[in-house]
Design a protein around this motif. Structure first.
Motif, PDB file in Angstrom:
ATOM      1  N   VAL A 155       0.841  -1.196   0.000  1.00 10.43           N
ATOM      2  CA  VAL A 155       0.000   0.000   0.000  1.00 10.43           C
ATOM      3  C   VAL A 155       0.876   1.246   0.000  1.00 10.43           C
ATOM      4  CG1 VAL A 155      -1.711   1.300   1.344  1.00 10.43           C
ATOM      5  CG2 VAL A 155      -1.892  -1.187   1.174  1.00 10.43           C
ATOM      6  N   ALA A 156       0.503   2.225  -0.801  1.00 11.88           N
ATOM      7  CA  ALA A 156       1.243   3.493  -0.845  1.00 11.88           C
ATOM      8  C   ALA A 156       0.526   4.542  -0.006  1.00 11.88           C
ATOM      9  CB  ALA A 156       1.380   3.978  -2.279  1.00 11.88           C
ATOM     10  N   CYS A 157       1.289   5.539   0.396  1.00 10.61           N
ATOM     11  CA  CYS A 157       0.734   6.622   1.209  1.00 10.61           C
ATOM     12  C   CYS A 157       1.433   7.924   0.847  1.00 10.61           C
ATOM     13  CB  CYS A 157       0.920   6.324   2.692  1.00 10.61           C
ATOM     14  SG  CYS A 157       2.656   6.185   3.182  1.00 10.61           S
ATOM     15  N   GLY A 158       0.925   9.010   1.404  1.00  6.14           N
ATOM     16  CA  GLY A 158       1.608  10.285   1.294  1.00  6.14           C
ATOM     17  C   GLY A 158       2.228  10.636   2.632  1.00  6.14           C
ATOM     18  N   LEU A 159       3.266  11.435   2.617  1.00  2.00           N
ATOM     19  CA  LEU A 159       3.876  11.929   3.845  1.00  2.00           C
ATOM     20  C   LEU A 159       3.716  13.442   3.870  1.00  2.00           C
ATOM     21  CD1 LEU A 159       7.254   9.951   3.875  1.00  2.00           C
ATOM     22  CD2 LEU A 159       5.388   9.678   5.483  1.00  2.00           C
ATOM     23  N   PRO A 160       3.099  13.999   4.917  1.00  5.85           N
ATOM     24  CA  PRO A 160       2.955  15.461   4.964  1.00  5.85           C
ATOM     25  C   PRO A 160       4.321  16.148   5.035  1.00  5.85           C
ATOM     26  CG  PRO A 160       2.258  14.455   7.043  1.00  5.85           C
ATOM     27  CD  PRO A 160       2.490  13.338   6.078  1.00  5.85           C
ATOM     28  N   HIS A 161       4.461  17.231   4.289  1.00  7.30           N
ATOM     29  CA  HIS A 161       5.721  17.969   4.253  1.00  7.30           C
ATOM     30  C   HIS A 161       5.869  18.842   5.493  1.00  7.30           C
ATOM     31  CE1 HIS A 161       6.275  16.646   0.186  1.00  7.30           C
ATOM     32  NE2 HIS A 161       5.146  17.226  -0.214  1.00  7.30           N
ATOM     33  N   GLU A 168       0.889  14.212  13.331  1.00  9.12           N
ATOM     34  CA  GLU A 168       0.484  13.236  14.347  1.00  9.12           C
ATOM     35  C   GLU A 168      -0.579  12.292  13.793  1.00  9.12           C
ATOM     36  OE1 GLU A 168       1.250  12.085  17.366  1.00  9.12           O
ATOM     37  OE2 GLU A 168       3.078  13.266  17.133  1.00  9.12           O
ATOM     38  N   GLU A 169      -1.538  12.863  13.088  1.00  6.54           N
ATOM     39  CA  GLU A 169      -2.591  12.036  12.489  1.00  6.54           C
ATOM     40  C   GLU A 169      -1.998  11.030  11.512  1.00  6.54           C
ATOM     41  OE1 GLU A 169      -6.921  12.942  10.613  1.00  6.54           O
ATOM     42  OE2 GLU A 169      -5.245  13.945   9.605  1.00  6.54           O
ATOM     43  N   PHE A 170      -1.058  11.487  10.694  1.00  8.90           N
ATOM     44  CA  PHE A 170      -0.441  10.576   9.737  1.00  8.90           C
ATOM     45  C   PHE A 170       0.304   9.461  10.448  1.00  8.90           C
ATOM     46  CE2 PHE A 170       3.354   9.098   7.544  1.00  8.90           C
ATOM     47  CZ  PHE A 170       2.751   8.445   6.484  1.00  8.90           C
ATOM     48  N   ARG A 171       1.027   9.796  11.507  1.00 11.44           N
ATOM     49  CA  ARG A 171       1.779   8.750  12.222  1.00 11.44           C
ATOM     50  C   ARG A 171       0.838   7.695  12.807  1.00 11.44           C
ATOM     51  NH1 ARG A 171       5.830  12.893  13.055  1.00 11.44           N
ATOM     52  NH2 ARG A 171       4.663  13.909  14.730  1.00 11.44           N
ATOM     53  N   ARG A 172      -0.319   8.144  13.303  1.00 10.04           N
ATOM     54  CA  ARG A 172      -1.306   7.184  13.824  1.00 10.04           C
ATOM     55  C   ARG A 172      -1.813   6.281  12.698  1.00 10.04           C
ATOM     56  NH1 ARG A 172      -3.149  11.809  16.634  1.00 10.04           N
ATOM     57  NH2 ARG A 172      -4.815  12.111  15.115  1.00 10.04           N
ATOM     58  N   GLU A 173      -2.113   6.885  11.562  1.00 15.29           N
ATOM     59  CA  GLU A 173      -2.621   6.102  10.440  1.00 15.29           C
ATOM     60  C   GLU A 173      -1.562   5.142   9.919  1.00 15.29           C
ATOM     61  OE1 GLU A 173      -5.903   9.261   8.627  1.00 15.29           O
ATOM     62  OE2 GLU A 173      -3.959   9.040   7.634  1.00 15.29           O
ATOM     63  N   TRP A 206      -3.522   5.742   0.111  1.00 11.36           N
ATOM     64  CA  TRP A 206      -4.294   6.811   0.748  1.00 11.36           C
ATOM     65  C   TRP A 206      -3.389   8.024   0.966  1.00 11.36           C
ATOM     66  CZ3 TRP A 206      -1.377   4.027   4.152  1.00 11.36           C
ATOM     67  CH2 TRP A 206      -0.922   4.656   5.315  1.00 11.36           C
ATOM     68  N   GLU A 207      -4.008   9.189   0.943  1.00 10.25           N
ATOM     69  CA  GLU A 207      -3.278  10.425   1.215  1.00 10.25           C
ATOM     70  C   GLU A 207      -4.273  11.533   1.521  1.00 10.25           C
ATOM     71  OE1 GLU A 207       0.421  13.168  -0.480  1.00 10.25           O
ATOM     72  OE2 GLU A 207      -0.212  11.373  -1.576  1.00 10.25           O
ATOM     73  N   ARG A 208      -3.845  12.459   2.357  1.00  6.23           N
ATOM     74  CA  ARG A 208      -4.674  13.604   2.740  1.00  6.23           C
ATOM     75  C   ARG A 208      -4.104  14.902   2.167  1.00  6.23           C
ATOM     76  NH1 ARG A 208      -8.333  12.643   6.878  1.00  6.23           N
ATOM     77  NH2 ARG A 208      -8.138  10.612   7.926  1.00  6.23           N
ATOM     78  N   ASP A 209      -4.956  15.916   2.162  1.00  8.72           N
ATOM     79  CA  ASP A 209      -4.548  17.297   1.844  1.00  8.72           C
ATOM     80  C   ASP A 209      -3.969  17.441   0.434  1.00  8.72           C
ATOM     81  OD1 ASP A 209      -5.272  18.241   4.473  1.00  8.72           O
ATOM     82  OD2 ASP A 209      -3.472  17.258   5.213  1.00  8.72           O
ATOM     83  N   LEU A 210      -4.621  16.784  -0.521  1.00  5.29           N
ATOM     84  CA  LEU A 210      -4.209  16.910  -1.912  1.00  5.29           C
ATOM     85  C   LEU A 210      -5.049  17.977  -2.612  1.00  5.29           C
ATOM     86  CD1 LEU A 210      -3.981  13.091  -2.580  1.00  5.29           C
ATOM     87  CD2 LEU A 210      -2.047  14.676  -2.676  1.00  5.29           C
ATOM     88  N   GLY A 253     -12.234  -1.153   1.205  1.00  8.14           N
ATOM     89  CA  GLY A 253     -13.069  -1.264   2.392  1.00  8.14           C
ATOM     90  C   GLY A 253     -12.274  -1.481   3.668  1.00  8.14           C
ATOM     91  N   GLU A 254     -11.240  -2.323   3.591  1.00  3.20           N
ATOM     92  CA  GLU A 254     -10.407  -2.581   4.771  1.00  3.20           C
ATOM     93  C   GLU A 254      -9.605  -1.347   5.179  1.00  3.20           C
ATOM     94  OE1 GLU A 254     -10.253  -5.582   6.698  1.00  3.20           O
ATOM     95  OE2 GLU A 254     -12.133  -5.651   5.572  1.00  3.20           O
ATOM     96  N   LEU A 255      -9.065  -0.630   4.191  1.00  2.00           N
ATOM     97  CA  LEU A 255      -8.315   0.588   4.500  1.00  2.00           C
ATOM     98  C   LEU A 255      -9.219   1.635   5.144  1.00  2.00           C
ATOM     99  CD1 LEU A 255      -6.045   0.999   1.330  1.00  2.00           C
ATOM    100  CD2 LEU A 255      -5.348   0.214   3.601  1.00  2.00           C
ATOM    101  N   VAL A 256     -10.423   1.769   4.623  1.00  7.66           N
ATOM    102  CA  VAL A 256     -11.357   2.734   5.183  1.00  7.66           C
ATOM    103  C   VAL A 256     -11.675   2.399   6.637  1.00  7.66           C
ATOM    104  CG1 VAL A 256     -13.792   3.483   5.101  1.00  7.66           C
ATOM    105  CG2 VAL A 256     -12.410   3.499   3.017  1.00  7.66           C
ATOM    106  N   LYS A 257     -11.879   1.109   6.928  1.00  8.32           N
ATOM    107  CA  LYS A 257     -12.172   0.691   8.310  1.00  8.32           C
ATOM    108  C   LYS A 257     -11.046   1.119   9.259  1.00  8.32           C
ATOM    109  CE  LYS A 257     -14.733  -3.543   7.207  1.00  8.32           C
ATOM    110  NZ  LYS A 257     -14.609  -5.034   7.235  1.00  8.32           N
ATOM    111  N   VAL A 258      -9.803   0.879   8.843  1.00 15.29           N
ATOM    112  CA  VAL A 258      -8.665   1.205   9.686  1.00 15.29           C
ATOM    113  C   VAL A 258      -8.510   2.714   9.820  1.00 15.29           C
ATOM    114  CG1 VAL A 258      -6.162   1.034   9.932  1.00 15.29           C
ATOM    115  CG2 VAL A 258      -7.452  -0.913   9.055  1.00 15.29           C
ATOM    116  N   LEU A 259      -8.637   3.442   8.720  1.00 17.72           N
ATOM    117  CA  LEU A 259      -8.386   4.888   8.733  1.00 17.72           C
ATOM    118  C   LEU A 259      -9.482   5.668   9.458  1.00 17.72           C
ATOM    119  CD1 LEU A 259      -7.111   5.220   5.071  1.00 17.72           C
ATOM    120  CD2 LEU A 259      -5.718   5.431   7.139  1.00 17.72           C
ATOM    121  N   ARG A 260     -10.675   5.117   9.535  1.00 15.94           N
ATOM    122  CA  ARG A 260     -11.765   5.835  10.173  1.00 15.94           C
ATOM    123  C   ARG A 260     -11.886   5.551  11.658  1.00 15.94           C
ATOM    124  NH1 ARG A 260     -16.748   5.737   5.680  1.00 15.94           N
ATOM    125  NH2 ARG A 260     -15.627   6.961   4.106  1.00 15.94           N
ATOM    126  N   LYS A 261     -11.039   4.676  12.187  1.00 16.55           N
ATOM    127  CA  LYS A 261     -11.095   4.354  13.633  1.00 16.55           C
ATOM    128  C   LYS A 261     -10.620   5.540  14.457  1.00 16.55           C
ATOM    129  CE  LYS A 261     -10.812  -0.669  13.657  1.00 16.55           C
ATOM    130  NZ  LYS A 261      -9.997  -1.859  14.006  1.00 16.55           N
TER     131      LYS A 261
END
Length: 261
Positions: A155-161, A168-173, A206-210, A253-261
């Motif tokens: 699985v790929a992800c983004g790292l906040p700059h 902190e949120e990214f590290r938890r995810e 998954w990635e945020r703030d795009l 679906g599995e990624l969403v379950k984990v990320l929304r916890k």
């Protein structure tokens, strides 16, 4: 293969801008050793590529609107169609001579992405997708990977700059996902991460703030390859929220379950 007139317009523009970027990439190693550094040069390369894309797309479809990372929004007379363009996705990679970057062109009709082109001129990989017609890499039909065990997935992800995003949120995810998958990757170009999911090279991402130009073309690429794309935490459109998660139906679906916890 025979593609629609719209796709042909997009491909022609992407290839012409790609030739400009490839020439500029060849200069990067010389700039690396200068005191000034290559940052200003890359900014010019970015703007030059966007102007090529704007000129070609506007000439072929003169009424369409245009949203670009560098030039912002340019209104068109045709209010139902808009190009969403990133002339250089993966700028930091490009800056360091890493050949993982791309031109990304999405076409939106009345709020829905109907076509996408992602082109990496460094390795000449050309991804295309059109609504209802499938996704392709250099004329080969794409299909998302079929894995249904998260512990077998990459699985790929983004790292906040620095100074951006919630670290902190990214590290938890990251910790939560890392405990469940075979491997995590960070490649540095959102459009190519999405294209890799479409091609089955990655199982999820998954990635945020795009921004919309980061993901417009990639979203239709994944969907046309049989994958699922959504916002991470809400029913909202990732083009609007800037948060994206994707994979085949199971992995998503599995990624969403984990990320929304």
């Amino acid at each position: 293969m025979l593609y629609s007139a719209t796709i042909n317009v997009m491909v022609k523009a992407a290839r012409r801008a790609g030739r400009s970027l490839k020439r500029d990439l060849g200069e990067i190693e010389h700039l690396q050793v200068s005191l000034k550094g290559p940052a200003n040069f890359v900014s010019l390369a970015d703007k030059r590529a966007e102007e090529i894309l704007y000129q070609d797309l506007a000439k072929a479809r003169p009424g369409y609107g245009f949203i670009g990372e560098e030039g912002g929004t340019r209104e068109g007379t045709d209010k139902s169609h808009t190009w969403i363009v990133d002339p250089l996705d993966g700028t930091t990679n490009f800056l360091h001579g890493i050949p993982q970057f791309a031109i990304s062109i999405g076409l939106v009709r009345e709020g829905t992405v109907i076509a996408g082109v992602i082109y990496n001129p460094a390795n000449d990989e050309l991804y295309i997708a059109e609504r209802g017609k499938g996704a392709f890499l250099n004329d080969q039909r794409l299909r998302v990977a079929g894995r249904r065990q998260l512990n077998e997935c990459v699985v790929a992800c983004g790292l906040p700059h620095i100074g951006r995003g919630d670290h902190e949120e990214f590290r938890r995810e990251m910790t939560a996902i890392q405990d469940r998958v075979a491997g995590l990757r960070r490649f540095g170009a959102a459009s190519l991460d999405l294209a890799f999911v479409a091609a089955g090279r990655l199982d999820g991402y998954w990635e945020r703030d795009l921004q919309s130009w980061d993901i417009a073309a990639g979203m239709i690429m994944v969907r046309e390859a049989g994958g699922t794309v959504s916002d991470i935490a809400t029913p909202g459109d990732p083009l609007v929220t800037g948060h994206v998660v994707c994979g085949n139906e199971f992995v998503h679906g599995e990624l969403v379950k984990v990320l929304r916890k």
